[in-house]
Design a protein around this motif. Structure first.
Motif, PDB file in Angstrom:
ATOM      1  N   LEU A   2       0.845  -1.191   0.000  1.00 22.68           N
ATOM      2  CA  LEU A   2       0.000   0.000   0.000  1.00 22.68           C
ATOM      3  C   LEU A   2       0.882   1.244   0.000  1.00 22.68           C
ATOM      4  O   LEU A   2       1.779   1.382   0.816  1.00 22.68           O
ATOM      5  CB  LEU A   2      -0.915  -0.008   1.234  1.00 22.68           C
ATOM      6  N   LYS A   3       0.606   2.136  -0.928  1.00 25.25           N
ATOM      7  CA  LYS A   3       1.421   3.341  -1.098  1.00 25.25           C
ATOM      8  C   LYS A   3       0.780   4.549  -0.408  1.00 25.25           C
ATOM      9  O   LYS A   3      -0.446   4.642  -0.283  1.00 25.25           O
ATOM     10  CB  LYS A   3       1.588   3.677  -2.591  1.00 25.25           C
ATOM     11  N   ASP A   4       1.622   5.455  -0.009  1.00 23.76           N
ATOM     12  CA  ASP A   4       1.190   6.743   0.514  1.00 23.76           C
ATOM     13  C   ASP A   4       0.394   7.435  -0.598  1.00 23.76           C
ATOM     14  O   ASP A   4       0.798   7.388  -1.760  1.00 23.76           O
ATOM     15  CB  ASP A   4       2.429   7.569   0.878  1.00 23.76           C
ATOM     16  N   PRO A   5      -0.722   8.100  -0.276  1.00 18.04           N
ATOM     17  CA  PRO A   5      -1.520   8.722  -1.334  1.00 18.04           C
ATOM     18  C   PRO A   5      -0.839   9.906  -2.025  1.00 18.04           C
ATOM     19  O   PRO A   5      -1.269  10.327  -3.096  1.00 18.04           O
ATOM     20  CB  PRO A   5      -2.787   9.179  -0.616  1.00 18.04           C
ATOM     21  N   PHE A   6       0.235  10.426  -1.437  1.00 15.55           N
ATOM     22  CA  PHE A   6       0.914  11.578  -2.020  1.00 15.55           C
ATOM     23  C   PHE A   6       2.332  11.281  -2.492  1.00 15.55           C
ATOM     24  O   PHE A   6       2.885  12.025  -3.276  1.00 15.55           O
ATOM     25  CB  PHE A   6       0.971  12.735  -1.016  1.00 15.55           C
ATOM     26  N   LEU A   7       2.907  10.220  -1.974  1.00 16.10           N
ATOM     27  CA  LEU A   7       4.303   9.894  -2.279  1.00 16.10           C
ATOM     28  C   LEU A   7       4.389   8.488  -2.839  1.00 16.10           C
ATOM     29  O   LEU A   7       3.577   7.634  -2.520  1.00 16.10           O
ATOM     30  CB  LEU A   7       5.159   9.980  -1.011  1.00 16.10           C
ATOM     31  N   ASN A   8       5.383   8.244  -3.612  1.00 17.54           N
ATOM     32  CA  ASN A   8       5.587   6.904  -4.160  1.00 17.54           C
ATOM     33  C   ASN A   8       6.451   6.082  -3.193  1.00 17.54           C
ATOM     34  O   ASN A   8       7.566   5.690  -3.516  1.00 17.54           O
ATOM     35  CB  ASN A   8       6.229   6.991  -5.546  1.00 17.54           C
ATOM     36  N   GLU A   9       5.905   5.882  -2.002  1.00 16.54           N
ATOM     37  CA  GLU A   9       6.589   5.102  -0.983  1.00 16.54           C
ATOM     38  C   GLU A   9       5.541   4.393  -0.126  1.00 16.54           C
ATOM     39  O   GLU A   9       4.357   4.731  -0.172  1.00 16.54           O
ATOM     40  CB  GLU A   9       7.501   5.975  -0.135  1.00 16.54           C
ATOM     41  N   LEU A  55     -11.418  13.094  10.432  1.00 14.23           N
ATOM     42  CA  LEU A  55     -11.816  11.923   9.651  1.00 14.23           C
ATOM     43  C   LEU A  55     -12.217  12.267   8.214  1.00 14.23           C
ATOM     44  O   LEU A  55     -12.540  11.374   7.438  1.00 14.23           O
ATOM     45  CB  LEU A  55     -12.966  11.180  10.342  1.00 14.23           C
ATOM     46  N   ASP A  56     -12.153  13.525   7.881  1.00  7.88           N
ATOM     47  CA  ASP A  56     -12.473  13.951   6.516  1.00  7.88           C
ATOM     48  C   ASP A  56     -11.199  13.871   5.680  1.00  7.88           C
ATOM     49  O   ASP A  56     -10.529  14.875   5.438  1.00  7.88           O
ATOM     50  CB  ASP A  56     -13.045  15.359   6.513  1.00  7.88           C
ATOM     51  N   LEU A  57     -10.863  12.650   5.289  1.00  7.17           N
ATOM     52  CA  LEU A  57      -9.617  12.380   4.567  1.00  7.17           C
ATOM     53  C   LEU A  57      -9.953  11.675   3.254  1.00  7.17           C
ATOM     54  O   LEU A  57      -9.693  10.484   3.088  1.00  7.17           O
ATOM     55  CB  LEU A  57      -8.701  11.510   5.445  1.00  7.17           C
ATOM     56  N   PRO A  58     -10.520  12.418   2.298  1.00 10.18           N
ATOM     57  CA  PRO A  58     -10.996  11.801   1.058  1.00 10.18           C
ATOM     58  C   PRO A  58      -9.899  11.185   0.195  1.00 10.18           C
ATOM     59  O   PRO A  58     -10.192  10.362  -0.673  1.00 10.18           O
ATOM     60  CB  PRO A  58     -11.683  12.955   0.322  1.00 10.18           C
ATOM     61  N   TYR A  59      -8.675  11.531   0.435  1.00 12.87           N
ATOM     62  CA  TYR A  59      -7.555  10.989  -0.340  1.00 12.87           C
ATOM     63  C   TYR A  59      -7.095   9.639   0.180  1.00 12.87           C
ATOM     64  O   TYR A  59      -6.231   9.011  -0.420  1.00 12.87           O
ATOM     65  CB  TYR A  59      -6.381  11.983  -0.343  1.00 12.87           C
ATOM     66  N   LEU A  60      -7.661   9.179   1.287  1.00  6.64           N
ATOM     67  CA  LEU A  60      -7.321   7.857   1.824  1.00  6.64           C
ATOM     68  C   LEU A  60      -8.347   6.826   1.366  1.00  6.64           C
ATOM     69  O   LEU A  60      -9.556   7.072   1.418  1.00  6.64           O
ATOM     70  CB  LEU A  60      -7.275   7.881   3.348  1.00  6.64           C
TER      71      LEU A  60
END
Length: 138
Positions: A2-9, A55-60
């Motif tokens: 599983l990757k970070d939603p903003f980084l390629n890690e 909890l408003d984290l739509p990018y997750l």
């Protein structure tokens, strides 16, 4: 993996995901002004802040949410986990909280325990969906 939603890690399910949304540095006029009205030590204000911000984290994805809550649960069961450390901002960081109460919460553990309880309901469908999968395949 599983990757970070903003980084390629790889995704790090740090509890900072829940509180970083309250960092108002360079956003004092908009976000800071809105958050200034709410005291994180007040039970009703805290619930509002959690539901509408933490909890408003739509990018997750549902998988990210599952891993975050799993990590939060682990830390809540640790008797000596230092939750206050999550809210500390050093002088060399470019971060700030919207109110003085954030710097010395009455109980950082209680704040994050409330996050856990509210998330169980708010993210119920996502958590259920993720629980049916094998996390080792992510």
């Amino acid at each position: 993996m599983l990757k970070d939603p903003f980084l390629n890690e790889p995704f790090d399910p740090s509890l900072k995901w829940f509180i970083g949304v309250f960092d108002v540095y360079d956003r004092e006029q908009e976000l800071g002004a809105r958050l200034q009205r709410y005291n994180p030590n007040d039970k009703n204000d805290r619930e509002f802040l959690i539901k509408n911000y933490a909890l408003d984290l739509p990018y997750l994805t549902y998988r990210h949410k599952y891993l975050l809550l799993k990590k939060l649960k682990e830390h809540l069961t640790e008797e000596n986990y230092d939750f206050q450390n999550l809210f500390e901002i050093s002088d060399d960081e470019t971060s700030s909280w919207p109110r003085s109460e954030w710097y010395n919460l009455e109980s950082p553990r209680d704040f994050l325990a409330a996050v856990y309880l509210v998330a169980q309901n708010t993210w119920k469908d996502d958590l259920q969906k993720a629980s049916l999968e094998d996390p080792s395949t992510w």
